[in-house]
Structure formats: structure tokens, C-alpha cells
Motif scaffolding. Sequence first.
Motif, PDB file in Angstrom:
ATOM      1  N   ALA A  19       0.741  -1.308  -0.004  1.00 18.73           N
ATOM      2  CA  ALA A  19       0.073   0.008   0.012  1.00 18.73           C
ATOM      3  C   ALA A  19       0.748   1.402   0.055  1.00 18.73           C
ATOM      4  N   MET A  20       2.112   1.172   0.681  1.00 18.12           N
ATOM      5  CA  MET A  20       2.754   2.570   0.784  1.00 18.12           C
ATOM      6  C   MET A  20       3.552   2.615  -0.490  1.00 18.12           C
ATOM      7  N   LEU A  21       4.010   1.512  -1.064  1.00 17.53           N
ATOM      8  CA  LEU A  21       4.812   1.815  -2.553  1.00 17.53           C
ATOM      9  C   LEU A  21       3.743   2.220  -3.469  1.00 17.53           C
ATOM     10  N   SER A  22       2.402   1.677  -3.372  1.00 12.80           N
ATOM     11  CA  SER A  22       1.541   2.331  -4.336  1.00 12.80           C
ATOM     12  C   SER A  22       1.184   3.813  -4.185  1.00 12.80           C
ATOM     13  N   ASN A  23       1.054   4.055  -3.133  1.00 15.32           N
ATOM     14  CA  ASN A  23       0.855   5.234  -2.539  1.00 15.32           C
ATOM     15  C   ASN A  23       1.769   6.589  -3.199  1.00 15.32           C
ATOM     16  N   MET A  24       2.992   5.905  -2.892  1.00 17.67           N
ATOM     17  CA  MET A  24       4.168   6.804  -3.285  1.00 17.67           C
ATOM     18  C   MET A  24       4.370   6.705  -4.741  1.00 17.67           C
ATOM     19  N   ALA A  25       4.155   5.761  -5.382  1.00 13.49           N
ATOM     20  CA  ALA A  25       4.387   5.864  -6.858  1.00 13.49           C
ATOM     21  C   ALA A  25       3.161   6.699  -7.636  1.00 13.49           C
ATOM     22  N   ALA A  26       1.992   6.818  -7.005  1.00 13.21           N
ATOM     23  CA  ALA A  26       0.864   7.546  -7.524  1.00 13.21           C
ATOM     24  C   ALA A  26       1.420   9.131  -7.190  1.00 13.21           C
ATOM     25  N   SER A  27       1.920   9.267  -6.145  1.00 10.68           N
ATOM     26  CA  SER A  27       2.334  10.839  -5.968  1.00 10.68           C
ATOM     27  C   SER A  27       3.470  11.323  -6.782  1.00 10.68           C
ATOM     28  N   LEU A  28       4.511  10.199  -7.048  1.00 14.91           N
ATOM     29  CA  LEU A  28       5.491  10.535  -7.951  1.00 14.91           C
ATOM     30  C   LEU A  28       5.081  10.918  -9.387  1.00 14.91           C
ATOM     31  N   ILE A  29       3.970  10.062  -9.950  1.00 16.76           N
ATOM     32  CA  ILE A  29       3.478  10.298 -11.110  1.00 16.76           C
ATOM     33  C   ILE A  29       2.676  11.547 -11.185  1.00 16.76           C
ATOM     34  N   LEU A  30       2.133  11.996 -10.095  1.00 19.25           N
ATOM     35  CA  LEU A  30       1.118  13.094 -10.435  1.00 19.25           C
ATOM     36  C   LEU A  30       2.125  14.389 -10.095  1.00 19.25           C
ATOM     37  N   HIS A  31       3.020  14.095  -9.088  1.00 16.49           N
ATOM     38  CA  HIS A  31       3.907  15.589  -8.748  1.00 16.49           C
ATOM     39  C   HIS A  31       5.409  15.358  -9.223  1.00 16.49           C
ATOM     40  N   LYS A  32       5.625  14.520 -10.030  1.00 18.75           N
ATOM     41  CA  LYS A  32       7.037  14.581 -10.686  1.00 18.75           C
ATOM     42  C   LYS A  32       8.079  14.519  -9.751  1.00 18.75           C
ATOM     43  N   ARG A  33       7.913  14.490  -8.469  1.00 19.24           N
ATOM     44  CA  ARG A  33       9.175  14.523  -7.448  1.00 19.24           C
ATOM     45  C   ARG A  33       8.560  14.345  -6.059  1.00 19.24           C
ATOM     46  N   ILE A  34       9.231  13.525  -5.237  1.00 15.08           N
ATOM     47  CA  ILE A  34       8.825  13.636  -3.738  1.00 15.08           C
ATOM     48  C   ILE A  34      10.198  13.347  -2.983  1.00 15.08           C
ATOM     49  N   SER A  35       9.919  13.805  -1.681  1.00 12.03           N
ATOM     50  CA  SER A  35      11.098  13.531  -0.967  1.00 12.03           C
ATOM     51  C   SER A  35      10.810  12.448   0.202  1.00 12.03           C
ATOM     52  N   THR A  36      11.923  11.375   0.134  1.00  7.83           N
ATOM     53  CA  THR A  36      11.605  10.164   0.860  1.00  7.83           C
ATOM     54  C   THR A  36      12.780   9.814   1.637  1.00  7.83           C
ATOM     55  N   THR A  37      12.841   8.784   2.274  1.00  6.76           N
ATOM     56  CA  THR A  37      14.259   8.071   2.590  1.00  6.76           C
ATOM     57  C   THR A  37      14.632   7.233   1.509  1.00  6.76           C
ATOM     58  N   LEU A  38      16.093   7.229   1.571  1.00  4.87           N
ATOM     59  CA  LEU A  38      16.949   6.657   0.507  1.00  4.87           C
ATOM     60  C   LEU A  38      16.426   5.101   0.310  1.00  4.87           C
ATOM     61  N   ALA A  39      16.040   4.435   1.242  1.00  4.71           N
ATOM     62  CA  ALA A  39      15.723   3.013   1.376  1.00  4.71           C
ATOM     63  C   ALA A  39      14.263   2.934   0.396  1.00  4.71           C
ATOM     64  N   LYS A  40      13.328   3.948   1.030  1.00 10.89           N
ATOM     65  CA  LYS A  40      11.982   3.809   0.309  1.00 10.89           C
ATOM     66  C   LYS A  40      12.177   4.316  -0.985  1.00 10.89           C
ATOM     67  N   ALA A  41      13.321   5.169  -1.470  1.00 12.13           N
ATOM     68  CA  ALA A  41      13.146   5.734  -2.779  1.00 12.13           C
ATOM     69  C   ALA A  41      13.751   4.455  -3.797  1.00 12.13           C
ATOM     70  N   LYS A  42      14.748   3.781  -3.141  1.00 12.39           N
ATOM     71  CA  LYS A  42      15.442   2.484  -4.164  1.00 12.39           C
ATOM     72  C   LYS A  42      14.321   1.527  -4.412  1.00 12.39           C
ATOM     73  N   GLU A  43      13.472   1.224  -3.108  1.00  7.16           N
ATOM     74  CA  GLU A  43      12.410   0.255  -3.548  1.00  7.16           C
ATOM     75  C   GLU A  43      11.092   0.786  -4.371  1.00  7.16           C
ATOM     76  N   LEU A  44      10.986   2.032  -4.405  1.00  6.01           N
ATOM     77  CA  LEU A  44       9.899   2.785  -5.185  1.00  6.01           C
ATOM     78  C   LEU A  44      10.414   2.887  -6.591  1.00  6.01           C
ATOM     79  N   ARG A  45      11.688   2.987  -6.990  1.00  3.87           N
ATOM     80  CA  ARG A  45      12.272   2.858  -8.268  1.00  3.87           C
ATOM     81  C   ARG A  45      11.837   1.605  -8.908  1.00  3.87           C
ATOM     82  N   LYS A  46      12.191   0.566  -8.197  1.00  7.56           N
ATOM     83  CA  LYS A  46      12.015  -0.889  -8.680  1.00  7.56           C
ATOM     84  C   LYS A  46      10.435  -1.216  -8.870  1.00  7.56           C
ATOM     85  N   TYR A  47       9.752  -0.268  -8.382  1.00  7.64           N
ATOM     86  CA  TYR A  47       8.211  -0.525  -8.395  1.00  7.64           C
ATOM     87  C   TYR A  47       7.535   0.189  -9.397  1.00  7.64           C
TER      88      TYR A  47
END
Length: 207
Positions: A19-47
Motif C-alpha cells: 500500500a505504501m509503495l502504491s501511494n508513493m508511486a501515484a504521488s511521484l507520477i502526479l507531482h513528478k518529484r517527492i522527498s523520502t528516505t533513501l531506502a524507500k526511494a530505491k524500492e519505489l524505483r523498482k516498483y
Amino acid sequence: MRHGKKFNHLGRKASHRKAMLSNMAASLILHKRISTTLAKAKELRKYVEPLVTRAKEDTTHNRRIAFSYLQDKEAIKALFGEVIEKVANRPGGYTRIIKTGFRLGDNAEMCIIELVDFNELMLKEAKPEKKKTRRSRRGSGKSAESTETTTESKSEGADEATAEVKEEKAPKTKKKAAEPKAKAEDKPADDKAADGDTDSDKEAKSE
């Protein structure tokens, strides 16, 4: 046991993580840029990057699969619309991670994850790549043209030099041509003088 399970669980249960990665991916697509921790960002990139690759082919099947991951209609519209327009020619690497330091409190490493083609500052700074040239023993077309131009310039220079030499020699020939004329002019004067002497002799004899 978790043998062979190398991905980062992010300290969450599977449902929470999804659920967390889904919400972060939607936010990234809508806003084109988000701020988060490095570990979450690496997992989000693969998602999110496989979803962008899938969105290059706009079909109902691909839209339904993307929706199963994102669960957001607005994000789907943005993904298959403005995002794909800019990303269409890119073969991969749609996101960029920029480290921003450490968070106060737990000292977690923070970063910004963004879509590469929407950062205008970095796109302006990017310089066009130089064309790679191969060296070969055979002369290329450009080298042949350059050699032709150099030979033409050399021939022109040689022609100019010969013309100058001819101009320098020409006055000498004129002088030489003028000297015989002068000699020819001297000869008639001598002849006239000789004729004058003969006339004077004739007059003396007649007297």
C-alpha cells in the motif's frame, strides 16, 4: 526462514509495504518529484519503472495492470498521458535519486526521487554528445576534400609565383628589346654622317 529473499521489507508487513509503495508511486507520477528516505526511494524505483515501461503501449490490458498497482485513476491518466509523451524515446532509467542529507531525530538518510525528463534545470545543463569518430588508415571523404583544397591552394600559389617571376623577367626583355632599337637608331646616324662626308668630298672635287 528468509533464504534468498534479498529485497528490503522496510520494516513492514507485506500488505502495508504494498500500500505504501502504491501511494508513493501515484504521488511521484502526479507531482513528478517527492522527498523520502533513501531506502524507500530505491524500492519505489523498482516498483514504478516497470509501470512506465508498460505504459509505452497504451492498451486496455496495460491500463488495467497499471491500475492494479496504483489504485488511482488520476495517476493512470497522467502516466498514459503527459509522462509517456516525454519518456517515449527513453529506453529506461526514468527516475533519478538525489541525496539530500540526514533527517533530524533518527538520522535516516534522505533523498529526492524524481522523473528524469521533468527536471528542466538538468536538461538545460546537459550538453549534446559529441559524435564518435574512428581513425582509419584510409582517407575519409573529408580528408580527401581537404587534400584537394590544399593542392588547389598550392597550385594557385605556384601560379601566382610564376606570374610574378614572369612580370619581373618581362622588363628585362623589354630593356633588351629597347637596346637593339637604339643601336639601329645609331646606325642610320652613322650612315648619314658617312653620306655627309661623301657629299663634302664631291663638292670639294667639283670646286
